[in-house]
Design a protein around this motif. Sequence first.
Motif, PDB file in Angstrom:
ATOM      1  N   THR A 140     -94.819  60.183   5.404  1.00 45.61           N
ATOM      2  CA  THR A 140     -93.954  60.461   6.544  1.00 45.61           C
ATOM      3  C   THR A 140     -92.576  59.590   6.801  1.00 45.61           C
ATOM      4  O   THR A 140     -92.477  58.563   6.620  1.00 45.61           O
ATOM      5  CB  THR A 140     -94.843  60.064   7.918  1.00 45.61           C
ATOM      6  OG1 THR A 140     -96.215  60.513   7.834  1.00 45.61           O
ATOM      7  CG2 THR A 140     -94.159  60.362   9.303  1.00 45.61           C
ATOM      8  N   GLN A 141     -91.620  60.524   7.208  1.00 45.01           N
ATOM      9  CA  GLN A 141     -90.366  60.188   7.279  1.00 45.01           C
ATOM     10  C   GLN A 141     -89.778  60.630   8.433  1.00 45.01           C
ATOM     11  O   GLN A 141     -89.944  61.722   8.788  1.00 45.01           O
ATOM     12  CB  GLN A 141     -89.490  60.720   6.065  1.00 45.01           C
ATOM     13  CG  GLN A 141     -89.904  60.088   4.653  1.00 45.01           C
ATOM     14  CD  GLN A 141     -88.959  60.744   3.457  1.00 45.01           C
ATOM     15  OE1 GLN A 141     -89.532  61.764   2.916  1.00 45.01           O
ATOM     16  NE2 GLN A 141     -87.750  60.267   3.320  1.00 45.01           N
ATOM     17  N   PRO A 142     -88.509  59.767   8.926  1.00 45.35           N
ATOM     18  CA  PRO A 142     -87.876  60.442  10.015  1.00 45.35           C
ATOM     19  C   PRO A 142     -87.024  61.488   9.614  1.00 45.35           C
ATOM     20  O   PRO A 142     -86.627  61.660   8.642  1.00 45.35           O
ATOM     21  CB  PRO A 142     -86.819  59.102  10.602  1.00 45.35           C
ATOM     22  CG  PRO A 142     -86.959  58.479   9.194  1.00 45.35           C
ATOM     23  CD  PRO A 142     -88.275  58.433   8.735  1.00 45.35           C
ATOM     24  N   ASN A 143     -86.943  62.540  10.506  1.00 54.18           N
ATOM     25  CA  ASN A 143     -86.119  63.663  10.179  1.00 54.18           C
ATOM     26  C   ASN A 143     -84.740  63.436   9.842  1.00 54.18           C
ATOM     27  O   ASN A 143     -83.952  64.049   9.139  1.00 54.18           O
ATOM     28  CB  ASN A 143     -86.119  64.724  11.428  1.00 54.18           C
ATOM     29  CG  ASN A 143     -87.473  65.512  11.538  1.00 54.18           C
ATOM     30  OD1 ASN A 143     -88.258  65.608  10.775  1.00 54.18           O
ATOM     31  ND2 ASN A 143     -87.690  65.774  12.791  1.00 54.18           N
ATOM     32  N   ASN A 147     -93.350  55.934   5.504  1.00 58.37           N
ATOM     33  CA  ASN A 147     -95.005  55.581   5.807  1.00 58.37           C
ATOM     34  C   ASN A 147     -95.795  56.529   4.584  1.00 58.37           C
ATOM     35  O   ASN A 147     -95.957  57.688   4.763  1.00 58.37           O
ATOM     36  CB  ASN A 147     -95.230  55.737   7.267  1.00 58.37           C
ATOM     37  CG  ASN A 147     -94.620  54.597   7.985  1.00 58.37           C
ATOM     38  OD1 ASN A 147     -94.583  53.721   7.632  1.00 58.37           O
ATOM     39  ND2 ASN A 147     -94.270  55.108   9.242  1.00 58.37           N
ATOM     40  N   HIS A 148     -96.702  55.675   4.121  1.00 61.41           N
ATOM     41  CA  HIS A 148     -97.695  56.379   3.425  1.00 61.41           C
ATOM     42  C   HIS A 148     -98.747  55.617   3.368  1.00 61.41           C
ATOM     43  O   HIS A 148     -99.368  54.883   2.572  1.00 61.41           O
ATOM     44  CB  HIS A 148     -97.260  56.531   1.861  1.00 61.41           C
ATOM     45  CG  HIS A 148     -96.274  55.337   1.449  1.00 61.41           C
ATOM     46  ND1 HIS A 148     -96.637  53.912   1.110  1.00 61.41           N
ATOM     47  CD2 HIS A 148     -94.787  55.356   1.307  1.00 61.41           C
ATOM     48  CE1 HIS A 148     -95.531  53.359   0.647  1.00 61.41           C
ATOM     49  NE2 HIS A 148     -94.554  54.217   0.736  1.00 61.41           N
ATOM     50  N   SER A 149     -99.740  55.650   4.377  1.00 57.82           N
ATOM     51  CA  SER A 149    -100.779  54.814   4.801  1.00 57.82           C
ATOM     52  C   SER A 149    -101.878  55.333   4.041  1.00 57.82           C
ATOM     53  O   SER A 149    -103.050  54.602   3.879  1.00 57.82           O
ATOM     54  CB  SER A 149    -101.251  54.804   6.132  1.00 57.82           C
ATOM     55  OG  SER A 149    -101.331  56.351   6.560  1.00 57.82           O
ATOM     56  N   THR A 150    -102.037  56.470   3.272  1.00 56.45           N
ATOM     57  CA  THR A 150    -103.314  57.039   2.511  1.00 56.45           C
ATOM     58  C   THR A 150    -102.847  56.471   1.137  1.00 56.45           C
ATOM     59  O   THR A 150    -103.688  57.288   0.301  1.00 56.45           O
ATOM     60  CB  THR A 150    -103.499  58.345   2.854  1.00 56.45           C
ATOM     61  OG1 THR A 150    -102.566  59.338   2.682  1.00 56.45           O
ATOM     62  CG2 THR A 150    -104.083  58.547   4.401  1.00 56.45           C
ATOM     63  N   ILE A 151    -101.938  55.895   0.684  1.00 57.61           N
ATOM     64  CA  ILE A 151    -101.654  55.713  -0.659  1.00 57.61           C
ATOM     65  C   ILE A 151    -102.631  55.185  -1.410  1.00 57.61           C
ATOM     66  O   ILE A 151    -103.420  54.251  -0.983  1.00 57.61           O
ATOM     67  CB  ILE A 151    -100.113  54.870  -0.869  1.00 57.61           C
ATOM     68  CG1 ILE A 151     -99.922  54.738  -2.234  1.00 57.61           C
ATOM     69  CG2 ILE A 151    -100.612  53.391  -0.332  1.00 57.61           C
ATOM     70  CD1 ILE A 151     -98.462  54.037  -2.129  1.00 57.61           C
ATOM     71  N   ASP A 201     -98.881  45.721   1.749  1.00 56.10           N
ATOM     72  CA  ASP A 201    -100.063  46.417   1.732  1.00 56.10           C
ATOM     73  C   ASP A 201     -99.926  48.137   1.118  1.00 56.10           C
ATOM     74  O   ASP A 201    -100.808  48.821   1.133  1.00 56.10           O
ATOM     75  CB  ASP A 201    -100.789  46.823   3.195  1.00 56.10           C
ATOM     76  CG  ASP A 201     -99.771  47.231   4.111  1.00 56.10           C
ATOM     77  OD1 ASP A 201    -100.065  47.402   5.472  1.00 56.10           O
ATOM     78  OD2 ASP A 201     -98.697  47.848   3.569  1.00 56.10           O
ATOM     79  N   ARG A 202     -98.628  48.305   0.621  1.00 59.79           N
ATOM     80  CA  ARG A 202     -98.208  49.656   0.255  1.00 59.79           C
ATOM     81  C   ARG A 202     -98.274  50.740   1.069  1.00 59.79           C
ATOM     82  O   ARG A 202     -98.056  51.706   0.759  1.00 59.79           O
ATOM     83  CB  ARG A 202     -99.041  49.811  -1.119  1.00 59.79           C
ATOM     84  CG  ARG A 202     -98.653  48.865  -2.130  1.00 59.79           C
ATOM     85  CD  ARG A 202     -98.858  49.044  -3.690  1.00 59.79           C
ATOM     86  NE  ARG A 202     -99.792  50.199  -3.860  1.00 59.79           N
ATOM     87  CZ  ARG A 202     -99.252  51.351  -4.277  1.00 59.79           C
ATOM     88  NH1 ARG A 202     -98.124  51.467  -4.825  1.00 59.79           N
ATOM     89  NH2 ARG A 202    -100.376  52.040  -4.613  1.00 59.79           N
ATOM     90  N   LYS A 203     -98.636  50.339   2.431  1.00 60.78           N
ATOM     91  CA  LYS A 203     -98.714  51.457   3.123  1.00 60.78           C
ATOM     92  C   LYS A 203     -97.249  51.842   3.716  1.00 60.78           C
ATOM     93  O   LYS A 203     -97.268  53.036   4.270  1.00 60.78           O
ATOM     94  CB  LYS A 203     -99.582  51.221   4.551  1.00 60.78           C
ATOM     95  CG  LYS A 203    -100.964  50.926   4.043  1.00 60.78           C
ATOM     96  CD  LYS A 203    -101.782  50.711   5.259  1.00 60.78           C
ATOM     97  CE  LYS A 203    -103.218  50.140   4.787  1.00 60.78           C
ATOM     98  NZ  LYS A 203    -103.947  51.386   3.972  1.00 60.78           N
ATOM     99  N   SER A 204     -96.093  51.482   3.329  1.00 66.95           N
ATOM    100  CA  SER A 204     -94.910  51.671   3.794  1.00 66.95           C
ATOM    101  C   SER A 204     -94.091  51.363   2.743  1.00 66.95           C
ATOM    102  O   SER A 204     -94.250  50.266   2.159  1.00 66.95           O
ATOM    103  CB  SER A 204     -94.657  51.321   5.257  1.00 66.95           C
ATOM    104  OG  SER A 204     -94.708  49.794   5.274  1.00 66.95           O
ATOM    105  N   SER A 205     -92.557  51.901   2.756  1.00 62.83           N
ATOM    106  CA  SER A 205     -91.758  51.509   1.870  1.00 62.83           C
ATOM    107  C   SER A 205     -90.214  51.822   2.501  1.00 62.83           C
ATOM    108  O   SER A 205     -90.369  52.685   3.540  1.00 62.83           O
ATOM    109  CB  SER A 205     -91.779  52.051   0.488  1.00 62.83           C
ATOM    110  OG  SER A 205     -91.542  53.434   0.448  1.00 62.83           O
ATOM    111  N   THR A 206     -89.231  51.203   1.747  1.00 57.99           N
ATOM    112  CA  THR A 206     -87.951  51.429   2.490  1.00 57.99           C
ATOM    113  C   THR A 206     -86.892  51.715   1.274  1.00 57.99           C
ATOM    114  O   THR A 206     -86.842  50.743   0.520  1.00 57.99           O
ATOM    115  CB  THR A 206     -87.503  50.167   3.527  1.00 57.99           C
ATOM    116  OG1 THR A 206     -88.703  50.061   4.634  1.00 57.99           O
ATOM    117  CG2 THR A 206     -86.070  50.503   4.149  1.00 57.99           C
ATOM    118  N   LEU A 207     -86.128  52.690   1.616  1.00 59.21           N
ATOM    119  CA  LEU A 207     -85.170  52.736   0.501  1.00 59.21           C
ATOM    120  C   LEU A 207     -83.918  52.178   1.143  1.00 59.21           C
ATOM    121  O   LEU A 207     -83.486  52.524   2.435  1.00 59.21           O
ATOM    122  CB  LEU A 207     -84.923  53.994   0.045  1.00 59.21           C
ATOM    123  CG  LEU A 207     -83.711  54.605  -0.798  1.00 59.21           C
ATOM    124  CD1 LEU A 207     -84.107  53.864  -2.235  1.00 59.21           C
ATOM    125  CD2 LEU A 207     -83.416  56.036  -0.651  1.00 59.21           C
TER     126      LEU A 207
END
Lengths: 114, 111
Positions: free
Chosen positions: B5-8, B23-27, B67-73
């Motif tokens: 999930t990313q902001p538009n 966001n990638h909570s099901t990774i 927790d790897r459920k999110s990341s930031t570029l």
Amino acid sequence: EPEVTQTPSHQVTQMGQEVILRCVPISNHLYFYWYRQILGQKVEFLVSFYNNEISEKSEIFDDQFSVERPDGSNFTLKIRSTKLEDSAMYFCASSVPPPGETQYFGPGTRLLVL
Amino acid sequence: DAKTTQPNSMESNEEEPVHLPCNHSTISGTDYIHWYRQLPSQGPEYVIHGLTSNVNNRMASLAIAEDRKSSTLILHRATLRDAAVYYCILRRVYNTDKLIFGTGTRLQVFP
């Protein structure tokens, strides 16, 4: 820096005609892909190709589509009988093994079916 | 395949840092986090990828939550040329080789 090239950059065709889109992947790459992007929509996977056979294809890649690596450098996508809804940007990509490595994309062919 | 999930859209001024969240909570444990971007009228372009540790390359940095459920570029100093759609993609190594693109984040950079 090596790059993926695609020809033609633009193609206009009549509905029902056959088109062949050409790609020259990066020379030491062994995995090849086609994706398409309808105007304003997501990039969609069509097909992946390895060792002279299709390794995976999407639901979009029906019997109207085929891929071929006719020689050691070209990778082609053929659409046998184009439909209006095939109008899109078609991107070729390639990567080194194993699967999951970085994919390098070409600049795309814009196909317009009238 | 796990969903991201990313902001538009996001905006930045030139020469400012940009933080693009994903966001990638099901990774799953074997999913790598890949980022690609698509400049206007061009094909997608690889930016960076990582598994657990933060990663840096000449284009950007990737910060991965513990927790790897999110990341930031992170683009350290945005330029006008960085205006593009940025895609966060999860890839399960050796399981599939296709890239599944979402709608991504459209980054606008103002002079």
